[in-house]
Design a protein around this motif. Structure first.
Motif, PDB file in Angstrom:
ATOM      1  N   PRO A   9      -2.005  13.039  -9.952  1.00 13.41           N
ATOM      2  CA  PRO A   9      -2.992  12.387 -10.822  1.00 13.41           C
ATOM      3  C   PRO A   9      -3.926  13.385 -11.494  1.00 13.41           C
ATOM      4  O   PRO A   9      -4.272  14.411 -10.924  1.00 13.41           O
ATOM      5  CB  PRO A   9      -3.772  11.493  -9.846  1.00 13.41           C
ATOM      6  CG  PRO A   9      -3.647  12.182  -8.522  1.00 13.41           C
ATOM      7  CD  PRO A   9      -2.281  12.802  -8.517  1.00 13.41           C
ATOM      8  N   TRP A  10      -4.306  13.065 -12.724  1.00 11.80           N
ATOM      9  CA  TRP A  10      -5.302  13.868 -13.419  1.00 11.80           C
ATOM     10  C   TRP A  10      -6.657  13.709 -12.740  1.00 11.80           C
ATOM     11  O   TRP A  10      -6.934  12.692 -12.101  1.00 11.80           O
ATOM     12  CB  TRP A  10      -5.435  13.414 -14.873  1.00 11.80           C
ATOM     13  CG  TRP A  10      -4.261  13.760 -15.731  1.00 11.80           C
ATOM     14  CD1 TRP A  10      -3.134  14.433 -15.367  1.00 11.80           C
ATOM     15  CD2 TRP A  10      -4.107  13.439 -17.117  1.00 11.80           C
ATOM     16  NE1 TRP A  10      -2.286  14.557 -16.427  1.00 11.80           N
ATOM     17  CE2 TRP A  10      -2.854  13.943 -17.530  1.00 11.80           C
ATOM     18  CE3 TRP A  10      -4.887  12.765 -18.050  1.00 11.80           C
ATOM     19  CZ2 TRP A  10      -2.390  13.811 -18.828  1.00 11.80           C
ATOM     20  CZ3 TRP A  10      -4.422  12.626 -19.346  1.00 11.80           C
ATOM     21  CH2 TRP A  10      -3.179  13.145 -19.727  1.00 11.80           C
ATOM     22  N   GLU A  11      -7.512  14.705 -12.930  1.00  9.98           N
ATOM     23  CA  GLU A  11      -8.876  14.624 -12.408  1.00  9.98           C
ATOM     24  C   GLU A  11      -9.875  14.209 -13.481  1.00  9.98           C
ATOM     25  O   GLU A  11     -10.955  13.710 -13.156  1.00  9.98           O
ATOM     26  CB  GLU A  11      -9.294  15.962 -11.802  1.00  9.98           C
ATOM     27  CG  GLU A  11      -8.538  16.317 -10.529  1.00  9.98           C
ATOM     28  CD  GLU A  11      -9.189  17.461  -9.774  1.00  9.98           C
ATOM     29  OE1 GLU A  11     -10.397  17.714  -9.987  1.00  9.98           O
ATOM     30  OE2 GLU A  11      -8.485  18.092  -8.965  1.00  9.98           O
ATOM     31  N   PHE A  12      -9.520  14.399 -14.749  1.00  5.43           N
ATOM     32  CA  PHE A  12     -10.463  14.111 -15.824  1.00  5.43           C
ATOM     33  C   PHE A  12      -9.787  13.329 -16.950  1.00  5.43           C
ATOM     34  O   PHE A  12      -8.567  13.364 -17.118  1.00  5.43           O
ATOM     35  CB  PHE A  12     -11.052  15.407 -16.398  1.00  5.43           C
ATOM     36  CG  PHE A  12     -11.872  16.191 -15.422  1.00  5.43           C
ATOM     37  CD1 PHE A  12     -13.169  15.811 -15.120  1.00  5.43           C
ATOM     38  CD2 PHE A  12     -11.340  17.316 -14.797  1.00  5.43           C
ATOM     39  CE1 PHE A  12     -13.927  16.540 -14.219  1.00  5.43           C
ATOM     40  CE2 PHE A  12     -12.088  18.050 -13.896  1.00  5.43           C
ATOM     41  CZ  PHE A  12     -13.391  17.655 -13.605  1.00  5.43           C
ATOM     42  N   HIS A  13     -10.619  12.662 -17.734  1.00 13.27           N
ATOM     43  CA  HIS A  13     -10.176  12.009 -18.955  1.00 13.27           C
ATOM     44  C   HIS A  13      -9.712  13.078 -19.939  1.00 13.27           C
ATOM     45  O   HIS A  13     -10.196  14.213 -19.922  1.00 13.27           O
ATOM     46  CB  HIS A  13     -11.344  11.202 -19.538  1.00 13.27           C
ATOM     47  CG  HIS A  13     -10.958  10.293 -20.654  1.00 13.27           C
ATOM     48  ND1 HIS A  13     -10.791  10.724 -21.945  1.00 13.27           N
ATOM     49  CD2 HIS A  13     -10.692   8.955 -20.661  1.00 13.27           C
ATOM     50  CE1 HIS A  13     -10.457   9.705 -22.716  1.00 13.27           C
ATOM     51  NE2 HIS A  13     -10.399   8.616 -21.962  1.00 13.27           N
TER      52      HIS A  13
END
Length: 430
Positions: free
Chosen positions: A324-328
């Motif tokens: 999963p990504w950590e940021f937008h």
């Protein structure tokens, strides 16, 4: 109140005129607001390869540029993505908006990939320059003097399904921390960053003949303590070498003759140290290790070259693993807009002031606001402890401080993608 943004001939006069300085009150000197117009902003955006519309403040609510990250999750209509050219996101001038983006739920694709990269290197190896090139926008300060960056911050690269978190912790000794009055947290940052790293990028300045033959003890300590983390070697500033054959010797020295588990086949190369033959065995009286025989790849580049950095960027994106990504995707850096401004001003101080003088300048933001036409209005006070430092910072007829203000304004305009009006004042601390 600040003067309205200059346009046309007014802009030309603002750039060419000699700044007039005067005391606001005893012991303080100020520049007038330096206004950078929309026409110059457009020129800078062309250089950086981004297209944009400057943000404007509407009554009661903010109207964001079309297709922005905030538009997306606030529910504004979005343009057809197939018709858009990918561009690097700007940083909001409002701390609240930046904070909102940092904590907002990432807009991940179905199969997201992520890579946490730690960029290590001796002071002035080019870490900030390389980071800015990878990000596509200058958000980290760059200077020829050491310890330009004083706080840990992340850069975020998002392309298609991959997201790279770029961490550039400074590596300093307690002696240098005290000498340059740096934050104590810088002594701990590298170790905290390494704990969550997926890949370590070790940067070496090959143009520095005094340090290029060996990795710094602090870098080797990080690599040894976290030997399970994959690492690559990036040899920077190769364009400064007159004799490219030197790269052969440096490669052998910095890798101890081993890359990705294979011994390098080099004729007339620098003879690797005995540690390369048995990297896990340390006998009494053996020479101190100067290289690292566990690099997976080697890159030779100039951080100033977009083409060179593009090759490294493609490699990093390919190394991203499912997760999963950590940021937008709209996040470019974890810094607040005020931190970015303070760092950019500090960069100019380091470049303009001699020796240890810039390390003793204290910065205090007096004004940070948005003008009626959406321009960013900034006023920062520079506090110094000696009258001689005041004279150095102001310069003859105010030329030094006014030039700093103009350069800072241009850099900030390219970061925030809006008009910038900035005023700097100098005050003697009592």
């Amino acid at each position: 109140m600040a003067a309205p943004g200059l346009r046309g001939a007014g802009f030309v006069r603002a750039v060419l005129r000699v700044w007039q300085l005067g005391p606001r009150f005893a012991g303080e000197w100020v520049t007038p607001f330096s206004s950078l117009s929309c026409c110059q902003r457009s020129c800078l955006s062309c250089v950086s390869g981004a297209t944009f519309s400057g943000p404007r403040l509407a009554s009661g609510s903010r109207q964001y540029s079309q297709g922005s990250a905030l538009d997306h999750f606030l529910g504004f209509p979005q343009p057809d993505s197939s018709l858009l050219t990918p561009c690097v996101p700007a940083v909001s001038i409002h701390k609240a908006e930046q904070d909102l983006l940092l904590v907002h739920r990432p807009d991940m694709p179905e199969k997201p990939r992520v890579l946490r990269v730690v960029l290590l290197g001796a002071p002035n190896a080019g870490k900030s320059t390389l980071s800015n090139q990878l990000l596509g926008r200058k958000v980290f300060p760059v200077s020829r003097k050491v310890h330009t960056t004083r706080c840990q911050a992340l850069g975020v690269i998002t392309e298609k399904e991959a997201q790279i978190l770029l961490d550039t912790p400074g590596i300093i000794s307690p002696v240098k921390q005290k000498r340059h009055q740096l934050e104590l947290s810088l002594l701990e940052d590298p170790w905290k960053s390494m704990e969550s790293a997926d890949l370590v990028v070790v940067l070496v300045d090959v143009s520095d003949k005094w340090t290029r033959n060996q990795l710094s003890p602090q870098v080797l300590q990080c690599l040894t303590q976290f030997s399970q983390v994959p690492s690559i070697l990036v040899m920077n500033k190769v364009d400064c070498l007159k004799q490219k054959s030197v790269l052969l010797e440096l490669t052998a020295a910095l890798t101890e003759g081993v890359v990705n588990g294979k011994k390098l086949e080099m004729k007339q190369a620098f003879r690797p140290s005995p540690a390369a033959k048995a990297p896990n065995v340390k006998s009494v009286g053996s020479p101190r290790r100067t290289g690292w025989p566990h690099f997976q790849e080697i890159f030779m580049l100039s951080a100033l070259s977009q083409e060179d950095v593009k090759t490294l960027k493609k490699y990093l994106l390919a190394q991203a693993q499912p997760g999963p990504w950590e940021f937008h995707s709209g996040v470019l850096t974890s810094q607040t807009p005020e931190e970015i401004c303070t760092n950019i001003i500090r960069e100019k101080l380091l470049e303009r002031l001699p020796q240890e003088v810039p390390y003793n300048v204290q910065q205090k933001t007096i004004l940070w606001d948005e003008g009626p036409s959406g321009e960013l209005m900034i006023e920062q006070r520079l506090l110094v402890s000696k009258e001689s430092h005041v004279r150095l910072l102001i310069g003859p007829k105010g030329q030094v401080i006014s030039q700093i203000a103009q350069e800072v304004g241009r850099d900030l305009m390219d970061i925030f993608l809006c008009d910038v009006q900035i005023r700097l004042s100098v005050k003697l601390m009592k």
